[in-house]
Scaffold this active site. Structure first.
Site, PDB file in Angstrom:
ATOM      1  CB  THR A  78      49.666  69.869  52.019  1.00  0.00           C
ATOM      2  OG1 THR A  78      50.845  70.365  51.412  1.00  0.00           O
ATOM      3  CG2 THR A  78      48.554  70.888  51.946  1.00  0.00           C
ATOM      4  N   GLY A 108      57.295  63.207  48.629  1.00  0.00           N
ATOM      5  CA  GLY A 108      57.924  63.540  47.359  1.00  0.00           C
ATOM      6  C   GLY A 108      57.715  62.496  46.273  1.00  0.00           C
ATOM      7  NE  ARG A 156      46.854  61.207  43.668  1.00  0.00           N
ATOM      8  CZ  ARG A 156      46.084  61.904  42.828  1.00  0.00           C
ATOM      9  NH1 ARG A 156      45.113  61.303  42.168  1.00  0.00           N
ATOM     10  NH2 ARG A 156      46.280  63.191  42.636  1.00  0.00           N
ATOM     11  CB  SER A 198      51.172  67.457  44.647  1.00  0.00           C
ATOM     12  OG  SER A 198      49.782  67.427  44.808  1.00  0.00           O
ATOM     13  CG  ASN A 223      45.478  67.226  44.517  1.00  0.00           C
ATOM     14  OD1 ASN A 223      44.417  67.391  43.928  1.00  0.00           O
ATOM     15  ND2 ASN A 223      45.895  66.033  44.905  1.00  0.00           N
ATOM     16  CE  LYS A 252      59.902  66.993  44.170  1.00  0.00           C
ATOM     17  NZ  LYS A 252      59.174  67.739  45.211  1.00  0.00           N
TER      18      LYS A 252
HETATM   19  P1  B16 Z   1      49.148  63.989  44.724  1.00  0.00           P
HETATM   20  P2  B16 Z   1      55.671  67.576  46.933  1.00  0.00           P
HETATM   21  C1  B16 Z   1      54.236  65.305  46.835  1.00  0.00           C
HETATM   22  O1  B16 Z   1      54.302  66.694  46.832  1.00  0.00           O
HETATM   23  C2  B16 Z   1      54.025  64.768  48.238  1.00  0.00           C
HETATM   24  O2  B16 Z   1      55.198  65.004  49.026  1.00  0.00           O
HETATM   25  C3  B16 Z   1      53.786  63.288  48.191  1.00  0.00           C
HETATM   26  O3  B16 Z   1      53.550  62.812  49.504  1.00  0.00           O
HETATM   27  C4  B16 Z   1      52.584  63.005  47.283  1.00  0.00           C
HETATM   28  O4  B16 Z   1      52.354  61.614  47.187  1.00  0.00           O
HETATM   29  C5  B16 Z   1      52.863  63.573  45.910  1.00  0.00           C
HETATM   30  O5  B16 Z   1      53.095  64.960  46.020  1.00  0.00           O
HETATM   31  C6  B16 Z   1      51.695  63.339  44.958  1.00  0.00           C
HETATM   32  O6  B16 Z   1      50.610  64.097  45.378  1.00  0.00           O
HETATM   33  O7  B16 Z   1      48.549  62.697  45.183  1.00  0.00           O
HETATM   34  O8  B16 Z   1      48.429  65.209  45.278  1.00  0.00           O
HETATM   35  O9  B16 Z   1      49.324  64.058  43.227  1.00  0.00           O
HETATM   36  O10 B16 Z   1      56.248  67.304  48.298  1.00  0.00           O
HETATM   37  O11 B16 Z   1      56.572  67.119  45.796  1.00  0.00           O
HETATM   38  O12 B16 Z   1      55.173  68.986  46.764  1.00  0.00           O
HETATM   39 MG    MG Z   2      57.593  67.697  50.189  1.00  0.00          MG
END
Ligand code: B16
Ligand code: MG
Length: 222
Positions: free
Chosen positions: A17, A46, A49, A118, A120, A147
């Site tokens: 994703t 990581g 948003r 995330s 989501n 992170k």
């Molecule tokens: P959301 P992870 C992170 O997921 C993504 O790596 C990062 O690119 C994104 O901005 C962040 O989640 C927030 O995501 O907008 O869906 O809340 O790699 O920690 O699983």
């Molecule tokens: Mg990741």
């Protein structure tokens, strides 16, 4: 210390994703006439948003152009596109090598958790149909600091009832490797663009996940 738990990042480790995040940001940047490429996208992996949006604005030297309210709207716009893209996530999207690795870890008594930044994460795990295999899922709803702060990994260790030193973390992002190390855990980097603190074990893809290799590397480090 004996290894008792594996903690996985979601986007870019269990599924790709990370690519959908990139596409959604690229679309927003394009609409705003801003530059944004895959290399720059590495810095977003990581991180939250809103922090991601700030990085894109700063790259384009347009950080002073938008009010907080406008920035919230831009972040919503990106998220709407991302949510549209993840509707098509299915069990076929679990990255190669992940399922056999999770099964073998389970068979060996390992506790398993997801540590994602995330909001989501649950939707994605639902689409992949793999939430059932994890003992615990920490996502943005449970965490204040993203992170490279170690909070999400420490939160997982606490809920699994395992000391951080007995956990191995798996990440695709530089910020995630730093978070794992700050939590006092062994870090496995999967397809990481290393620009700082290096993972303890580097794999070029999830296809290289092998239970014995990971355990031997972690035990050697101790
Ligand atoms: P959301 P992870 C992170 O997921 C993504 O790596 C990062 O690119 C994104 O901005 C962040 O989640 C927030 O995501 O907008 O869906 O809340 O790699 O920690 O699983
Ligand atoms: Mg990741």
């Amino acid at each position: 210390m004996e290894i008792k738990a594996f903690i996985f990042d979601l986007d870019g480790v269990l599924t790709d994703t990370a690519e959908y995040h990139y596409q959604a940001w690229k679309r927003l940047a394009g609409r705003l006439g801003m530059k944004f490429d895959r290399k720059e996208n590495e810095r977003l992996k990581g991180v939250s948003r809103m922090q991601s949006l700030e990085i894109i604005l700063e790259l384009n030297k347009r950080q002073d152009e938008f009010s907080e309210e406008e920035k919230a709207r831009l972040a919503d716009e990106k998220n709407e596109e991302y949510v549209r893209l993840i509707q098509k996530v299915s069990p076929d999207d679990v990255l190669g090598g992940v399922m056999p690795f999770l099964r073998e870890a389970r068979e060996n008594g390992m506790k398993l958790a997801v540590a994602s930044a995330s909001k989501n994460a649950r939707t994605v795990l639902g689409g992949l149909n793999i939430a059932w295999i994890f003992d615990y899922i920490a996502d943005a709803a449970r965490i204040k600091n993203t992170k490279p702060d170690p909070e999400v990994f420490l939160n997982c260790a606490k809920h699994l009832g395992v000391p951080p030193g007995s956990c191995i973390g798996f990440e695709d992002a530089q910020a995630g490797i730093e978070a794992i190390h700050a939590a006092g855990m062994f870090a496995v980097g999967i397809h990481v663009d290393v620009t700082g603190d290096a993972p303890d074990l580097i794999l070029s893809s999830t296809e290289e996940l092998d239970y014995r290799t990971v355990m031997d590397a972690a035990v050697r480090k101790k």
